[in-house]
Design a protein around this motif. Structure first.
Motif, short mmCIF file in Angstrom:
data_model
loop_
_atom_site.label_atom_id
_atom_site.label_comp_id
_atom_site.label_asym_id
_atom_site.label_seq_id
_atom_site.Cartn_x
_atom_site.Cartn_y
_atom_site.Cartn_z
N PRO A 90 49.90 107.91 73.97
CA PRO A 90 51.20 107.69 74.06
C PRO A 90 52.20 106.37 73.63
O PRO A 90 51.47 105.47 74.20
N LYS A 91 52.53 106.59 72.56
CA LYS A 91 53.99 105.92 71.99
C LYS A 91 55.76 105.91 73.04
O LYS A 91 56.14 105.35 72.87
N MET A 92 55.86 107.13 72.53
CA MET A 92 57.35 107.40 72.89
C MET A 92 57.38 108.67 72.56
O MET A 92 56.58 109.90 72.49
N GLN A 93 58.56 109.02 73.68
CA GLN A 93 59.42 110.41 73.98
C GLN A 93 60.87 110.18 73.79
O GLN A 93 61.11 109.02 74.63
N GLY A 94 60.98 111.61 73.81
CA GLY A 94 63.02 111.60 73.48
C GLY A 94 63.94 112.47 73.05
O GLY A 94 62.74 113.52 72.65
N ASP A 95 64.99 111.96 72.37
CA ASP A 95 65.58 112.54 71.60
C ASP A 95 65.81 112.69 70.17
O ASP A 95 65.69 111.45 69.68
N TRP A 96 65.64 113.65 69.39
CA TRP A 96 65.69 112.99 67.62
C TRP A 96 67.46 113.51 66.95
O TRP A 96 67.28 114.57 67.76
N ASP A 101 73.90 114.28 56.04
CA ASP A 101 73.68 113.96 55.02
C ASP A 101 72.49 113.62 54.92
O ASP A 101 72.30 113.23 53.18
N GLY A 102 71.77 113.56 56.22
CA GLY A 102 70.02 113.05 55.74
C GLY A 102 69.82 111.57 55.47
O GLY A 102 69.03 111.00 54.97
N LYS A 103 70.91 110.78 55.91
CA LYS A 103 70.73 109.34 55.36
C LYS A 103 70.25 108.16 56.68
O LYS A 103 70.03 107.44 56.63
N THR A 104 70.59 109.53 57.90
CA THR A 104 70.21 108.31 58.97
C THR A 104 69.14 108.94 60.55
O THR A 104 69.45 110.36 59.93
N ARG A 105 68.10 108.57 60.87
CA ARG A 105 67.42 109.28 61.57
C ARG A 105 67.87 108.20 63.35
O ARG A 105 67.77 107.23 63.07
N THR A 106 68.31 109.09 63.87
CA THR A 106 68.48 108.44 65.02
C THR A 106 67.75 108.31 66.35
O THR A 106 67.28 109.71 66.65
N ILE A 107 66.93 108.39 67.03
CA ILE A 107 65.75 108.75 68.77
C ILE A 107 67.15 107.45 69.59
O ILE A 107 66.90 106.99 69.27
N VAL A 108 66.62 108.34 70.38
CA VAL A 108 66.81 108.02 71.87
C VAL A 108 65.14 107.79 72.66
O VAL A 108 65.24 109.15 73.10
N LEU A 117 65.11 104.99 77.22
CA LEU A 117 64.57 103.33 77.18
C LEU A 117 65.58 102.53 76.32
O LEU A 117 65.50 101.61 75.95
N PHE A 118 65.60 103.52 75.31
CA PHE A 118 66.94 102.71 73.98
C PHE A 118 67.04 103.84 72.56
O PHE A 118 66.42 104.38 72.39
N THR A 119 67.82 103.28 72.12
CA THR A 119 68.11 104.29 71.50
C THR A 119 68.27 103.50 69.49
O THR A 119 68.58 102.14 69.48
N ARG A 120 67.34 103.79 68.81
CA ARG A 120 66.96 103.52 67.27
C ARG A 120 67.68 103.88 66.36
O ARG A 120 67.20 105.60 66.40
N VAL A 121 68.52 103.45 65.35
CA VAL A 121 69.28 104.42 64.44
C VAL A 121 68.72 104.03 63.28
O VAL A 121 68.60 102.43 62.91
N VAL A 122 68.06 104.21 62.25
CA VAL A 122 67.41 103.59 60.77
C VAL A 122 67.81 104.22 59.83
O VAL A 122 68.24 105.66 59.98
N ASP A 123 68.28 103.55 58.77
CA ASP A 123 68.23 104.51 56.86
C ASP A 123 67.18 105.25 56.89
O ASP A 123 66.13 104.61 57.33
N ILE A 124 67.55 106.28 56.35
CA ILE A 124 66.04 106.94 55.58
C ILE A 124 66.37 106.94 54.28
O ILE A 124 67.26 107.04 53.18
N THR A 125 65.26 106.11 53.34
CA THR A 125 65.22 106.39 52.36
C THR A 125 64.62 107.76 51.28
O THR A 125 64.95 107.88 50.23
#
Length: 160
Positions: A90-96, A101-108, A117-125
């Motif tokens: 296991p690595k992680m679990q949570g919400d996404w 517009d499909g430009k960013t993905r957020t995971i909590v 534990l943390f929130t990460r927002v990344v740019d989708i290419t």
């Protein structure tokens, strides 16, 4: 009588032609329904298959800059996700979520108790049914240095 036979033959041929024509294959192709970015991401399980640096060069998946982003990802349509390392640990679990517009993905990421534990927002290419790639920055103050984390669909079953 000869005329009656000719008329009957013409009618027979016309009926056969209509029957054959009506049985021919329909040439119309039904277009595939257009999916939202979230639906595309949730449509399959994903496996990290490559990483590239800002110069477009391949980066080994064990490289310290990308190794934390490598594994199997399962984004469910209910807005939850699970991620596992390539060894199925296991690595992680949570919400996404994915922006409309499909430009960013957020995971909590959340612990077993549901605490954030943390929130990460990344740019989708890239986000298609064949590829999901997002960009990470080693230093958020320097956007010139980045790594693209490339995922492709997998049939790997989600570990329990």
């Amino acid at each position: 009588m000869k005329d009656l036979k000719k008329i009957a033959l013409v009618c027979y041929i016309a009926i056969c032609t209509l029957l054959i024509a009506s049985c021919s294959k329909d040439e119309e192709v039904t277009p595939e329904p257009q999916l939202t970015p979230s639906e595309v991401l949730a449509s399959t399980a994903w496996e990290t298959t490559n990483a590239k640096n800002n110069k477009g060069e391949n980066v080994v998946l064990t490289d310290a800059n990308v190794s934390n982003f490598v594994g199997f990802a399962y984004f469910k349509s209910n807005g939850t996700f699970t991620m596992f390392n390539l060894d199925d640990s296991p690595k992680m679990q949570g919400d996404w979520s994915v922006s409309a517009d499909g430009k960013t993905r957020t995971i909590v990421a959340k612990n077993a108790a549901g605490e954030t534990l943390f929130t990460r927002v990344v740019d989708i290419t890239v986000l298609t049914k064949q590829e999901f790639t997002y960009r990470i920055y080693t230093n958020n103050d320097n956007k010139a240095v980045y790594f693209d984390i490339v995922h492709t669909p997998t049939t790997h079953k989600e570990p329990k």
